[in-house]
Scaffold this active site. Structure first.
Site, mmCIF file in Angstrom:
data_model
loop_
_atom_site.group_PDB
_atom_site.id
_atom_site.type_symbol
_atom_site.label_atom_id
_atom_site.label_comp_id
_atom_site.label_asym_id
_atom_site.label_seq_id
_atom_site.Cartn_x
_atom_site.Cartn_y
_atom_site.Cartn_z
ATOM 1 N N ASP A 33 -37.440 18.092 -30.847
ATOM 2 C CA ASP A 33 -37.974 16.859 -30.710
ATOM 3 C C ASP A 33 -37.388 16.210 -29.415
ATOM 4 O O ASP A 33 -36.072 16.149 -29.231
ATOM 5 C CB ASP A 33 -37.752 16.142 -31.901
ATOM 6 C CG ASP A 33 -38.907 14.807 -31.820
ATOM 7 O OD1 ASP A 33 -39.853 14.819 -32.625
ATOM 8 O OD2 ASP A 33 -38.699 13.835 -30.860
ATOM 9 N N ILE A 34 -38.315 15.936 -28.515
ATOM 10 C CA ILE A 34 -37.757 15.113 -27.207
ATOM 11 C C ILE A 34 -36.856 13.839 -27.541
ATOM 12 O O ILE A 34 -36.356 13.466 -26.592
ATOM 13 C CB ILE A 34 -38.856 14.794 -26.357
ATOM 14 C CG1 ILE A 34 -38.731 14.941 -24.929
ATOM 15 C CG2 ILE A 34 -39.696 13.650 -26.741
ATOM 16 C CD1 ILE A 34 -39.873 15.089 -24.017
ATOM 17 N N ASN A 91 -45.976 13.718 -40.455
ATOM 18 C CA ASN A 91 -46.879 12.403 -40.209
ATOM 19 C C ASN A 91 -48.545 12.622 -40.131
ATOM 20 O O ASN A 91 -48.787 13.678 -39.453
ATOM 21 C CB ASN A 91 -46.410 11.554 -38.993
ATOM 22 C CG ASN A 91 -45.212 11.046 -39.273
ATOM 23 O OD1 ASN A 91 -44.562 10.495 -40.286
ATOM 24 N ND2 ASN A 91 -44.124 10.997 -38.132
ATOM 25 N N GLN A 98 -48.409 8.894 -36.597
ATOM 26 C CA GLN A 98 -48.647 10.314 -35.985
ATOM 27 C C GLN A 98 -48.972 9.943 -34.447
ATOM 28 O O GLN A 98 -50.033 9.345 -34.437
ATOM 29 C CB GLN A 98 -49.598 10.952 -36.887
ATOM 30 C CG GLN A 98 -49.831 12.339 -36.112
ATOM 31 C CD GLN A 98 -50.862 13.307 -36.920
ATOM 32 O OE1 GLN A 98 -51.508 12.806 -37.619
ATOM 33 N NE2 GLN A 98 -51.046 14.582 -36.425
ATOM 34 N N HIS A 104 -47.488 19.006 -37.139
ATOM 35 C CA HIS A 104 -46.366 19.283 -37.102
ATOM 36 C C HIS A 104 -45.410 18.730 -38.114
ATOM 37 O O HIS A 104 -45.768 17.979 -38.750
ATOM 38 C CB HIS A 104 -45.847 18.924 -35.581
ATOM 39 C CG HIS A 104 -46.109 17.428 -35.406
ATOM 40 N ND1 HIS A 104 -47.209 17.047 -35.066
ATOM 41 C CD2 HIS A 104 -45.197 16.300 -35.540
ATOM 42 C CE1 HIS A 104 -46.989 15.373 -34.909
ATOM 43 N NE2 HIS A 104 -45.922 15.227 -35.211
ATOM 44 N N HIS A 106 -41.444 17.730 -38.982
ATOM 45 C CA HIS A 106 -40.310 17.337 -38.327
ATOM 46 C C HIS A 106 -39.211 18.069 -39.349
ATOM 47 O O HIS A 106 -39.115 17.774 -40.466
ATOM 48 C CB HIS A 106 -40.063 15.838 -38.352
ATOM 49 C CG HIS A 106 -41.035 14.899 -37.554
ATOM 50 N ND1 HIS A 106 -40.503 14.633 -36.129
ATOM 51 C CD2 HIS A 106 -42.330 14.795 -37.640
ATOM 52 C CE1 HIS A 106 -41.442 13.859 -35.605
ATOM 53 N NE2 HIS A 106 -42.630 14.195 -36.378
#
Ligand code: DGP
Length: 121
Positions: A33-34, A91, A98, A104, A106
């Protein structure tokens, strides 16, 4: 709602945006994750065009669903968080916040987390 081919994760899947691949197979791609919220924070996405968990559950084939879930478990192992524990968050829709409309999961770990939800603000 129709799938937006220009969402960020679609671009990552097409190789138009760079990412560090943590794991990839025919069903799923995993990358960091960024904006990490824990020492371990990795996103796992299916290769198919699904908007959310609801969309994926309703439309993906049993093979895609199994393939995605197996990839999710495999990535948790790769990240070495099985023994310490981890959380999977998917989400879906506005109340969940979201942001990216490609389904996706996490995977979060590497620290003690609060119990499920943050307090209401
Ligand atoms: P969500 O709220 O569940 O839709 O979370 C989307 C996550 O995607 C968010 O934690 C930040 C992450 N993210 C957004 N843009 C990028 C990107 O370009 N690269 C990566 N690796 N992650 C991104």
């Amino acid at each position: 709602m129709t799938y937006d081919d220009n969402n960020i994760f679609a671009k990552i899947l097409r190789g138009e945006l760079p990412t560090k691949k943590i794991y990839e197979d025919e069903y799923a791609l995993a990358f960091p994750d960024i904006s990490p919220q824990a020492p371990v924070h990795v996103l796992v996405i299916p290769k198919g065009k699904y908007i959310s968990a609801t969309d994926f559950g309703a439309k993906a084939s049993p093979t895609e669903i199994t393939g995605f879930y197996r990839a999710l478990s495999h990535v948790a192992k790769l990240l070495n968080v099985e023994a310490s524990g981890y959380r999977i968050i998917c989400n879906a829709g506005p109340d969940s916040q979201q942001m990216v409309p490609h389904f996706h999961a996490h995977i979060l770990g590497g620290r003690k987390m609060g119990h499920i939800l943050a307090p209401k603000d």
